[in-house]
Structure formats: C-alpha cells, structure tokens
Design a protein around this motif. Sequence first.
Motif, PDB file in Angstrom:
ATOM      1  N   ARG A 180      34.576  35.362  46.952  1.00 35.35           N
ATOM      2  CA  ARG A 180      34.330  34.549  45.757  1.00 35.35           C
ATOM      3  C   ARG A 180      34.042  35.434  44.542  1.00 35.35           C
ATOM      4  N   VAL A 181      33.326  36.538  44.758  1.00 33.37           N
ATOM      5  CA  VAL A 181      33.062  37.486  43.671  1.00 33.37           C
ATOM      6  C   VAL A 181      34.372  38.078  43.157  1.00 33.37           C
ATOM      7  N   LYS A 182      35.287  38.421  44.081  1.00 31.96           N
ATOM      8  CA  LYS A 182      36.590  38.965  43.682  1.00 31.96           C
ATOM      9  C   LYS A 182      37.394  37.943  42.889  1.00 31.96           C
ATOM     10  N   ILE A 183      37.345  36.682  43.332  1.00 34.83           N
ATOM     11  CA  ILE A 183      38.062  35.617  42.618  1.00 34.83           C
ATOM     12  C   ILE A 183      37.499  35.442  41.212  1.00 34.83           C
ATOM     13  N   ASP A 184      36.171  35.471  41.096  1.00 32.04           N
ATOM     14  CA  ASP A 184      35.530  35.351  39.775  1.00 32.04           C
ATOM     15  C   ASP A 184      35.917  36.514  38.871  1.00 32.04           C
ATOM     16  N   GLU A 185      35.998  37.722  39.457  1.00 27.18           N
ATOM     17  CA  GLU A 185      36.376  38.900  38.671  1.00 27.18           C
ATOM     18  C   GLU A 185      37.804  38.760  38.152  1.00 27.18           C
ATOM     19  N   LYS A 186      38.709  38.289  39.034  1.00 29.86           N
ATOM     20  CA  LYS A 186      40.102  38.079  38.619  1.00 29.86           C
ATOM     21  C   LYS A 186      40.197  37.029  37.521  1.00 29.86           C
ATOM     22  N   GLU A 187      39.457  35.936  37.695  1.00 29.02           N
ATOM     23  CA  GLU A 187      39.484  34.846  36.715  1.00 29.02           C
ATOM     24  C   GLU A 187      39.000  35.334  35.347  1.00 29.02           C
ATOM     25  N   ALA A 188      37.900  36.083  35.335  1.00 30.34           N
ATOM     26  CA  ALA A 188      37.343  36.573  34.071  1.00 30.34           C
ATOM     27  C   ALA A 188      38.303  37.551  33.390  1.00 30.34           C
ATOM     28  N   LEU A 189      38.912  38.444  34.179  1.00 28.65           N
ATOM     29  CA  LEU A 189      39.860  39.411  33.625  1.00 28.65           C
ATOM     30  C   LEU A 189      41.100  38.709  33.092  1.00 28.65           C
ATOM     31  N   MET A 190      41.599  37.730  33.836  1.00 21.83           N
ATOM     32  CA  MET A 190      42.784  36.990  33.404  1.00 21.83           C
ATOM     33  C   MET A 190      42.529  36.242  32.097  1.00 21.83           C
ATOM     34  N   GLN A 191      41.379  35.586  31.993  1.00 25.65           N
ATOM     35  CA  GLN A 191      41.049  34.842  30.777  1.00 25.65           C
ATOM     36  C   GLN A 191      40.905  35.789  29.585  1.00 25.65           C
ATOM     37  N   SER A 192      40.346  36.980  29.816  1.00 29.30           N
ATOM     38  CA  SER A 192      40.194  37.969  28.755  1.00 29.30           C
ATOM     39  C   SER A 192      41.555  38.450  28.253  1.00 29.30           C
ATOM     40  N   ILE A 193      42.462  38.737  29.179  1.00 31.52           N
ATOM     41  CA  ILE A 193      43.814  39.182  28.810  1.00 31.52           C
ATOM     42  C   ILE A 193      44.556  38.079  28.075  1.00 31.52           C
ATOM     43  N   LYS A 194      44.433  36.857  28.570  1.00 30.60           N
ATOM     44  CA  LYS A 194      45.120  35.720  27.937  1.00 30.60           C
ATOM     45  C   LYS A 194      44.648  35.538  26.498  1.00 30.60           C
ATOM     46  N   ALA A 195      43.342  35.599  26.297  1.00 37.12           N
ATOM     47  CA  ALA A 195      42.788  35.402  24.958  1.00 37.12           C
ATOM     48  C   ALA A 195      43.217  36.511  24.000  1.00 37.12           C
ATOM     49  N   ARG A 196      43.350  37.733  24.524  1.00 40.28           N
ATOM     50  CA  ARG A 196      43.635  38.887  23.669  1.00 40.28           C
ATOM     51  C   ARG A 196      45.126  39.103  23.418  1.00 40.28           C
ATOM     52  N   LEU A 197      45.973  38.851  24.428  1.00 37.92           N
ATOM     53  CA  LEU A 197      47.380  39.250  24.331  1.00 37.92           C
ATOM     54  C   LEU A 197      48.378  38.099  24.386  1.00 37.92           C
ATOM     55  N   GLU A 223      48.483  40.909  44.105  1.00 29.04           N
ATOM     56  CA  GLU A 223      47.466  41.680  44.824  1.00 29.04           C
ATOM     57  C   GLU A 223      47.058  42.953  44.069  1.00 29.04           C
ATOM     58  N   ASN A 224      47.909  43.397  43.137  1.00 28.03           N
ATOM     59  CA  ASN A 224      47.592  44.603  42.358  1.00 28.03           C
ATOM     60  C   ASN A 224      47.147  44.273  40.935  1.00 28.03           C
ATOM     61  N   PHE A 225      46.786  43.021  40.705  1.00 26.62           N
ATOM     62  CA  PHE A 225      46.404  42.586  39.352  1.00 26.62           C
ATOM     63  C   PHE A 225      45.238  43.410  38.801  1.00 26.62           C
ATOM     64  N   ILE A 226      44.184  43.579  39.584  1.00 27.24           N
ATOM     65  CA  ILE A 226      43.002  44.324  39.131  1.00 27.24           C
ATOM     66  C   ILE A 226      43.371  45.779  38.839  1.00 27.24           C
ATOM     67  N   VAL A 227      44.177  46.389  39.721  1.00 24.39           N
ATOM     68  CA  VAL A 227      44.566  47.795  39.552  1.00 24.39           C
ATOM     69  C   VAL A 227      45.357  48.003  38.259  1.00 24.39           C
ATOM     70  N   HIS A 228      46.291  47.082  37.974  1.00 25.14           N
ATOM     71  CA  HIS A 228      47.172  47.231  36.817  1.00 25.14           C
ATOM     72  C   HIS A 228      46.496  46.835  35.499  1.00 25.14           C
ATOM     73  N   CYS A 229      45.479  45.999  35.556  1.00 20.87           N
ATOM     74  CA  CYS A 229      44.966  45.407  34.320  1.00 20.87           C
ATOM     75  C   CYS A 229      43.505  45.718  33.987  1.00 20.87           C
ATOM     76  N   LYS A 230      42.693  46.107  34.969  1.00 19.99           N
ATOM     77  CA  LYS A 230      41.283  46.371  34.677  1.00 19.99           C
ATOM     78  C   LYS A 230      41.126  47.762  34.070  1.00 19.99           C
ATOM     79  N   ASN A 231      40.448  47.835  32.933  1.00 18.04           N
ATOM     80  CA  ASN A 231      40.188  49.092  32.226  1.00 18.04           C
ATOM     81  C   ASN A 231      41.474  49.829  31.854  1.00 18.04           C
TER      82      ASN A 231
END
Length: 257
Positions: A180-197, A223-231
């Motif tokens: 659930r923590v991983k899902i929340d992390e993905k959701e937060a990162l996705m929303q941040s990218i969507k808002a910015r780009l 499955e590589n979303f976090i690797v490609h998009c975080k930081n």
Amino acid sequence: MVKIKHVIIIFISFQFQDAFSQSVEIQGKIESDLNVENINVINKTSQFFTITDSEGRFKIKAKLNDTLLFSSIQHKPKTVIIDKNIIVLKAMRVFLEEKINELDEVVVGKILTGNLLLDISKTEGDPPINFYDVGIPGYTGKPATISERKLNEATTGSGIIPLNPIINALTGRTKMLKNRVKIDEKEALMQSIKARLEKDFLASNPLQDDLVMDFFYFCADDENFIVHCKNQTDFKILIFLRMKYRQYLENLRANKN
C-alpha cells in the motif's frame, strides 16, 4: 542561351525549395530574467522535444513553417514559427517573459496600522505553543502518509519480544501495508508529473479529455515507473511518457479491433 538561363534559374529555385523542405538542426538560446535551465522546447509539427541546459541553450530539428512551443512553470508560453532566416542561419534566440500569477486581494483578520504597540493591543488570543516552547524534541521532516504510519505501527512494538511485528508478519498484514505504501508513492509521483508536465506533453501527444487520466495511470502501472520518473529530470520523464504513449495508442487500436 536564354533557355539555358531559364533552366538554371528553375534548377536553382528547386534547390532552394528542396533545402527549405528538409529538417535541419537548429541551435537556439533562451534569454530571460529568470532561470533558463530545463525549459521545454517542443516542435508541435514534428513532435520532437528537448530541454534547455544551464545556459538556456538547446538543439532541435525543424523545417520551414514548423511551430516551436517554449514553456516552463516560471515563464509565459511562447510560440515561434520557423521562418527562412532561422533555416538559413540554423540559429535562433528567444526571449521569455516571467509568468506572474496575480491573486485577488484578501483581508484576513484585523487591519494593521503600522503602530506596533497599537496593533499588539488589538490582537486577541494567545500565541500557539509548539514543542520547542516546552523543551520537547519534535519531528520536523516530511509528514508520513496514512499508509506509512500504519506500516510503522505494524512493524514496531515494545517489550522483550515485541509481538506486534511478529503477528503482522505471520498474518500477511505487514506485506499488505508495504504494498500500500508503494501504491501511495506511485500515486503521488504520478499526480505530481501530471500536474507539472501534462500541458506540455499533450501539446505534441494529443489525447481525448476522457483518456488523459487513464493514460497517466497506465504509465504509473509500469513496473519501472518509479525508476524512470522518481528524482529524474523533466526531459527523461518526457522520454518515458512518450514511450508509454506509443504503447497506449497500440493498446487502444488492439481493443478496437
């Protein structure tokens, strides 16, 4: 002799037309009173895109009459049509203006006069107390999410042999909370990218309004979303989104068939 001259003129005309119809690499520079690094440069005609370096420089392929869009969070969007001068020089300079977000004036509470003693006398209520006031050490980092707090509760305990972590591990609750923590992390990162780009990406990669949210969830499911998009830089994230965009369109076509 006259015919030969006409042939030469026609030949030269065709050479010029052919030259202007070909894509060339244009070297550009952004000028602004603000930071000029990581500004999005999008060729809306050919769907090429890049970003500027620390000095505001960029390179992008374009041909005559292509439309370039320049945008960033700090600047007003600007559109430039590639003309013959830019093609011949293979260079361009673009000045971007600061984007100013004006807010309506709001008066909250009492109006201050500038007289310190008078303003203090009109102030009601006691000042808030924090943990520094009473000498208690406090946490000042990023607030934990609900899922992170539940995971911490499930994996910590007191006593010589803490039973809470053991019971939660055996029942599978700890594993469930980690997911659930991983899902929340993905959701937060996705929303941040969507808002910015989102706006810049969709300018050269169009989607129907009702498919936009579905597309970004499709990206987050990789499955590589976090690797490609975080930081990562916006440029690398845009490359990832472009790759997922092609996959998404292929899936749409396959479902229609």
